[in-house]
Design a protein around this motif. Structure first.
Motif, PDB file in Angstrom:
ATOM      1  N   HIS A   1     -19.558 -18.370 -46.574  1.00  0.00           N
ATOM      2  CA  HIS A   1     -19.638 -17.731 -45.255  1.00  0.00           C
ATOM      3  C   HIS A   1     -20.300 -18.662 -44.249  1.00  0.00           C
ATOM      4  CE1 HIS A   1     -20.668 -14.851 -42.121  1.00  0.00           C
ATOM      5  NE2 HIS A   1     -21.955 -15.105 -42.308  1.00  0.00           N
ATOM      6  N   GLU A   2     -21.419 -19.263 -44.642  1.00  0.00           N
ATOM      7  CA  GLU A   2     -22.147 -20.115 -43.704  1.00  0.00           C
ATOM      8  C   GLU A   2     -21.407 -21.414 -43.413  1.00  0.00           C
ATOM      9  OE1 GLU A   2     -25.132 -17.126 -44.802  1.00  0.00           O
ATOM     10  OE2 GLU A   2     -23.756 -18.325 -46.014  1.00  0.00           O
ATOM     11  N   GLY A   3     -20.660 -21.946 -44.393  1.00  0.00           N
ATOM     12  CA  GLY A   3     -19.885 -23.156 -44.142  1.00  0.00           C
ATOM     13  C   GLY A   3     -18.843 -22.954 -43.064  1.00  0.00           C
ATOM     14  N   GLN A   4     -18.160 -21.818 -43.093  1.00  0.00           N
ATOM     15  CA  GLN A   4     -17.183 -21.497 -42.056  1.00  0.00           C
ATOM     16  C   GLN A   4     -17.871 -21.181 -40.733  1.00  0.00           C
ATOM     17  OE1 GLN A   4     -14.286 -18.536 -43.284  1.00  0.00           O
ATOM     18  NE2 GLN A   4     -14.231 -19.322 -45.372  1.00  0.00           N
ATOM     19  N   LEU A   5     -18.992 -20.448 -40.823  1.00  0.00           N
ATOM     20  CA  LEU A   5     -19.720 -20.067 -39.611  1.00  0.00           C
ATOM     21  C   LEU A   5     -20.265 -21.301 -38.894  1.00  0.00           C
ATOM     22  CD1 LEU A   5     -20.863 -17.840 -37.797  1.00  0.00           C
ATOM     23  CD2 LEU A   5     -22.815 -17.663 -39.365  1.00  0.00           C
ATOM     24  N   ALA A   6     -20.738 -22.297 -39.646  1.00  0.00           N
ATOM     25  CA  ALA A   6     -21.241 -23.530 -39.041  1.00  0.00           C
ATOM     26  C   ALA A   6     -20.158 -24.206 -38.212  1.00  0.00           C
ATOM     27  CB  ALA A   6     -21.754 -24.480 -40.127  1.00  0.00           C
ATOM     28  N   ASP A   7     -18.952 -24.258 -38.741  1.00  0.00           N
ATOM     29  CA  ASP A   7     -17.828 -24.860 -38.003  1.00  0.00           C
ATOM     30  C   ASP A   7     -17.556 -24.079 -36.717  1.00  0.00           C
ATOM     31  OD1 ASP A   7     -15.260 -26.610 -37.947  1.00  0.00           O
ATOM     32  OD2 ASP A   7     -14.502 -24.551 -37.804  1.00  0.00           O
TER      33      ASP A   7
END
Length: 265
Positions: free
Chosen positions: A78-84
């Protein structure tokens, strides 16, 4: 991720809260700005980042968002996508990001480098110090976006929420988004030099105060009563007994003191 705006036009200034879901102080500051709707001199983007973690009242869902930048739209977390998504949303913006800590009650700023922008803006904020952390910047928001981070106070405290509101308005005044004047203060600057690890134990203790020099030979922390002693002098930063799972905090060196410019005649 919640995105809102004060003023019209394309923002070059942004305020980010809720990078960590267990640090609600900045969210309170953003909500208050949205309630007050102050008249701004230049547009400001307001973002509450990790809404899912905030709803669950946890630091993160899958991984620490502030170690996941620049992110990846195809990330498995979730956070990897949110960071982008957050990097795309903040493109072209000088960003002010709010956090809180278990280690130090007084606000301080964290920057990726002691840039001219940091030297100009941070002494106008009600903070006790500026910490340069470029040695440990990998994955943090300011590795991808021009960002000033602030630790607003003790995690979950009402004082941290009040500080977040004060800090945000001071920042917006310093960048000429809100009308008014700021107060310049002499500001000590530190650079992180090392991580202070801690082994697995049942109890942890910290014997020193953040930003107060520890002399060589002095005990500064203990795990299950086993004391750690300083090999050389250092300044502790973000030191706490249980703030991090694997480390007590960081060692730092003191670089300089940014002095208040003399008043004009």
């Amino acid at each position: 991720m919640k995105v809102a705006q004060l003023g019209s036009g394309t923002p070059e200034i942004a305020v980010v809260a809720g990078v960590h879901g267990d640090e609600p102080c900045g969210v309170r500051a953003v909500e208050r700005l949205l309630d007050d709707r102050p008249t701004v001199k230049r547009p400001v983007k307001l973002i509450v980042a990790n809404e899912e973690a905030l709803e669950r009242r946890v630091r993160f869902v899958d991984e620490d968002l502030n170690r996941a930048f620049p992110g990846d739209p195809d990330a498995k977390t979730h956070e990897g996508q949110l960071a982008d998504e957050l990097v795309s949303e903040l493109a072209g913006c000088l960003t002010f990001s709010m956090h809180s800590t278990q280690s130090h009650a007084e606000p301080f700023a964290i920057v990726n480098g002691v840039s001219e922008t940091a030297k100009a803006l941070v002494p106008q904020l009600p903070v006790a110090a500026m910490v340069e952390t470029s040695n440990f910047a990998e994955g943090r928001l300011f590795s991808a976006i021009d960002t000033i981070e602030v630790e607003c106070g003790l995690q979950g405290s009402e004082t941290a929420a009040e500080n977040a509101d004060r800090l945000t308005r001071a920042f917006l005044t310093a960048v000429d988004a809100l009308p008014g004047d700021t107060i310049h203060s002499d500001l000590p600057v530190y650079r992180l030099t090392d991580v202070i690890n801690k082994g697995q134990a049942s109890t942890y203790e910290v014997f020193v105060d953040n930003f107060t020099q520890v002399e060589a030979g002095a005990p500064f922390a203990a795990a299950d009563g086993d004391k750690q002693v300083a090999d050389e002098p250092f300044y502790p930063v973000l030191m706490s007994s249980n703030g991090y799972r694997d480390v007590f905090g960081y060692a730092a060196e003191k670089l300089e003191v940014l002095e208040t410019p003399p008043a004009a005649d």
